[in-house]
Design a protein around this motif. Structure first.
Motif, PDB file in Angstrom:
ATOM      1  N   ASN A  64      34.322  57.476  39.496  1.00 41.74           N
ATOM      2  CA  ASN A  64      33.821  57.104  38.170  1.00 41.74           C
ATOM      3  C   ASN A  64      32.611  56.181  38.261  1.00 41.74           C
ATOM      4  O   ASN A  64      31.644  56.329  37.527  1.00 41.74           O
ATOM      5  N   ALA A  65      32.671  55.212  39.164  1.00 42.33           N
ATOM      6  CA  ALA A  65      31.584  54.238  39.310  1.00 42.33           C
ATOM      7  C   ALA A  65      30.513  54.701  40.294  1.00 42.33           C
ATOM      8  O   ALA A  65      29.481  54.051  40.432  1.00 42.33           O
ATOM      9  N   HIS A  66      30.757  55.815  40.973  1.00 37.49           N
ATOM     10  CA  HIS A  66      29.829  56.343  41.982  1.00 37.49           C
ATOM     11  C   HIS A  66      29.536  55.303  43.062  1.00 37.49           C
ATOM     12  O   HIS A  66      28.392  55.122  43.463  1.00 37.49           O
ATOM     13  N   LEU A  67      30.604  54.637  43.518  1.00 35.76           N
ATOM     14  CA  LEU A  67      30.483  53.620  44.565  1.00 35.76           C
ATOM     15  C   LEU A  67      31.420  53.947  45.718  1.00 35.76           C
ATOM     16  O   LEU A  67      32.497  54.504  45.511  1.00 35.76           O
ATOM     17  N   LYS A  68      31.008  53.557  46.920  1.00 34.99           N
ATOM     18  CA  LYS A  68      31.857  53.683  48.097  1.00 34.99           C
ATOM     19  C   LYS A  68      31.950  52.325  48.763  1.00 34.99           C
ATOM     20  O   LYS A  68      30.953  51.618  48.862  1.00 34.99           O
ATOM     21  N   LYS A  69      33.160  51.992  49.205  1.00 33.61           N
ATOM     22  CA  LYS A  69      33.356  50.723  49.885  1.00 33.61           C
ATOM     23  C   LYS A  69      34.356  50.935  51.015  1.00 33.61           C
ATOM     24  O   LYS A  69      35.324  51.671  50.861  1.00 33.61           O
ATOM     25  N   VAL A  70      34.105  50.262  52.146  1.00 30.17           N
ATOM     26  CA  VAL A  70      34.983  50.369  53.305  1.00 30.17           C
ATOM     27  C   VAL A  70      35.898  49.152  53.343  1.00 30.17           C
ATOM     28  O   VAL A  70      35.436  48.011  53.247  1.00 30.17           O
ATOM     29  N   TYR A  71      37.213  49.427  53.491  1.00 35.39           N
ATOM     30  CA  TYR A  71      38.209  48.376  53.571  1.00 35.39           C
ATOM     31  C   TYR A  71      38.913  48.464  54.917  1.00 35.39           C
ATOM     32  O   TYR A  71      39.158  49.557  55.435  1.00 35.39           O
ATOM     33  N   THR A  72      39.266  47.306  55.471  1.00 34.89           N
ATOM     34  CA  THR A  72      40.044  47.249  56.698  1.00 34.89           C
ATOM     35  C   THR A  72      41.504  47.079  56.319  1.00 34.89           C
ATOM     36  O   THR A  72      41.865  46.122  55.625  1.00 34.89           O
ATOM     37  N   LEU A  73      42.342  48.021  56.765  1.00 36.58           N
ATOM     38  CA  LEU A  73      43.773  47.997  56.469  1.00 36.58           C
ATOM     39  C   LEU A  73      44.532  47.779  57.766  1.00 36.58           C
ATOM     40  O   LEU A  73      44.403  48.572  58.703  1.00 36.58           O
ATOM     41  N   ASN A  74      45.302  46.698  57.811  1.00 34.06           N
ATOM     42  CA  ASN A  74      46.150  46.443  58.976  1.00 34.06           C
ATOM     43  C   ASN A  74      47.282  47.461  58.998  1.00 34.06           C
ATOM     44  O   ASN A  74      47.892  47.742  57.960  1.00 34.06           O
ATOM     45  N   ILE A  75      47.545  47.994  60.175  1.00 34.48           N
ATOM     46  CA  ILE A  75      48.603  48.998  60.314  1.00 34.48           C
ATOM     47  C   ILE A  75      49.948  48.344  59.999  1.00 34.48           C
ATOM     48  O   ILE A  75      50.273  47.282  60.520  1.00 34.48           O
ATOM     49  N   GLY A  76      50.693  48.965  59.093  1.00 27.56           N
ATOM     50  CA  GLY A  76      52.017  48.477  58.713  1.00 27.56           C
ATOM     51  C   GLY A  76      52.028  47.511  57.550  1.00 27.56           C
ATOM     52  O   GLY A  76      53.089  47.117  57.088  1.00 27.56           O
ATOM     53  N   SER A  77      50.847  47.122  57.051  1.00 23.12           N
ATOM     54  CA  SER A  77      50.781  46.162  55.946  1.00 23.12           C
ATOM     55  C   SER A  77      50.284  46.832  54.667  1.00 23.12           C
ATOM     56  O   SER A  77      49.468  47.743  54.713  1.00 23.12           O
ATOM     57  N   ASP A  78      50.773  46.335  53.531  1.00 24.53           N
ATOM     58  CA  ASP A  78      50.301  46.822  52.238  1.00 24.53           C
ATOM     59  C   ASP A  78      48.918  46.251  51.947  1.00 24.53           C
ATOM     60  O   ASP A  78      48.620  45.103  52.299  1.00 24.53           O
ATOM     61  N   PHE A  79      48.093  47.047  51.283  1.00 26.53           N
ATOM     62  CA  PHE A  79      46.759  46.624  50.881  1.00 26.53           C
ATOM     63  C   PHE A  79      46.572  47.011  49.420  1.00 26.53           C
ATOM     64  O   PHE A  79      46.649  48.192  49.061  1.00 26.53           O
ATOM     65  N   HIS A 144      42.788  62.485  44.117  1.00 21.10           N
ATOM     66  CA  HIS A 144      43.098  61.517  43.064  1.00 21.10           C
ATOM     67  C   HIS A 144      41.999  61.644  42.019  1.00 21.10           C
ATOM     68  O   HIS A 144      40.837  61.860  42.369  1.00 21.10           O
ATOM     69  N   PRO A 145      42.318  61.499  40.743  1.00 22.78           N
ATOM     70  CA  PRO A 145      41.294  61.674  39.710  1.00 22.78           C
ATOM     71  C   PRO A 145      40.126  60.685  39.820  1.00 22.78           C
ATOM     72  O   PRO A 145      39.006  61.006  39.440  1.00 22.78           O
ATOM     73  N   GLN A 146      40.371  59.494  40.368  1.00 19.76           N
ATOM     74  CA  GLN A 146      39.305  58.488  40.416  1.00 19.76           C
ATOM     75  C   GLN A 146      38.844  58.160  41.829  1.00 19.76           C
ATOM     76  O   GLN A 146      37.685  57.828  42.026  1.00 19.76           O
ATOM     77  N   TYR A 147      39.731  58.254  42.831  1.00 24.90           N
ATOM     78  CA  TYR A 147      39.392  57.761  44.163  1.00 24.90           C
ATOM     79  C   TYR A 147      39.476  58.844  45.236  1.00 24.90           C
ATOM     80  O   TYR A 147      40.316  59.744  45.161  1.00 24.90           O
TER      81      TYR A 147
END
Length: 157
Positions: A64-79, A144-147
Motif C-alpha cells: 500500500n505504501a510502496h515501501l520496502k524495509k529489511v528487519y533482522t529477526l532472531n531465530i526463535g523469537s517473536d518480532f 498477504h493483501p498488504q505485505y
C-alpha cells in the motif's frame, strides 16, 4: 386458456427438473473432487547447523505504501512488525535446505540453498506457516493483501 395453463405447468416442471439436475451435478462435483492430503513433514536441524545461526534478515514490502524495509529477526523469537497487527517468528533456519522424503533438513552448514521457516500471526491468530527461500523468493510465497516477505540475509552466531 387451457393451452396457456398446460404451457405454464410444463414450464414449471422443466424448471424444476433443471434445478434438480443442477443440484445433483453440484453434489457430484463436490464429491468427485479429490482432496490432496498434506503429508506431515519433520524438520531436522543437524548438529553441524544447530546454534550456528542467530538471525535472518527479511525484507518486508508494504504494497500500500510502496515501501520496502529489511528487519533482522532472531531465530526463535517473536518480532512485532511495526504499524501492523502482524507478528513474525522464524522457527528454523536451514543453510543448505533439502527435502528427503517427508524430512526437511540441511545437508551442510554452507549457504547453498538458504531457507527460513516463518510463522506469521495476525492479531494472535496464525495465518501462515511455511518457508522462505532466498534463491527462490516466489516459491511458496505467502500472499498477504498488504505485505510481501523475502529472505535476504543471515547472521551467524
Amino acid at each position: 386458456m387451457k393451452r396457456l395453463m398446460k404451457l405454464t405447468a410444463l414450464s414449471l416442471i422443466a424448471v424444476g427438473f433443471a434445478a434438480g439436475c443442477n443440484e445433483k451435478e453440484k453434489k457430484e462435483q463436490t464429491v468427485a473432487q479429490p482432496r490432496v492430503a498434506e503429508a506431515l513433514s519433520t524438520v531436522v536441524v543437524p548438529d553441524q547447523v544447530k546454534g550456528k545461526w542467530k538471525a535472518v534478515q527479511i525484507e518486508v514490502a508494504d504494497k500500500n505504501a510502496h515501501l520496502k524495509k529489511v528487519y533482522t529477526l532472531n531465530i526463535g523469537s517473536d518480532f512485532k512488525l511495526p504499524n501492523s497487527d502482524l507478528t513474525l517468528k522464524v522457527e528454523t533456519f536451514l543453510p543448505h535446505f533439502v527435502m528427503e522424503g517427508t524430512t526437511l533438513t540441511s545437508q551442510s552448514n554452507d549457504l547453498v540453498n538458504p531457507a527460513a521457516q516463518l510463522v506469521i500471526r495476525e492479531q494472535g491468530k496464525e495465518i501462515y506457516k511455511g518457508w522462505l527461500f532466498s534463491l527462490y523468493p516466489s516459491t511458496h510465497a505467502f500472499q498477504h493483501p498488504q505485505y510481501g516477505f523475502t529472505l535476504v540475509d543471515y547472521k551467524a552466531s
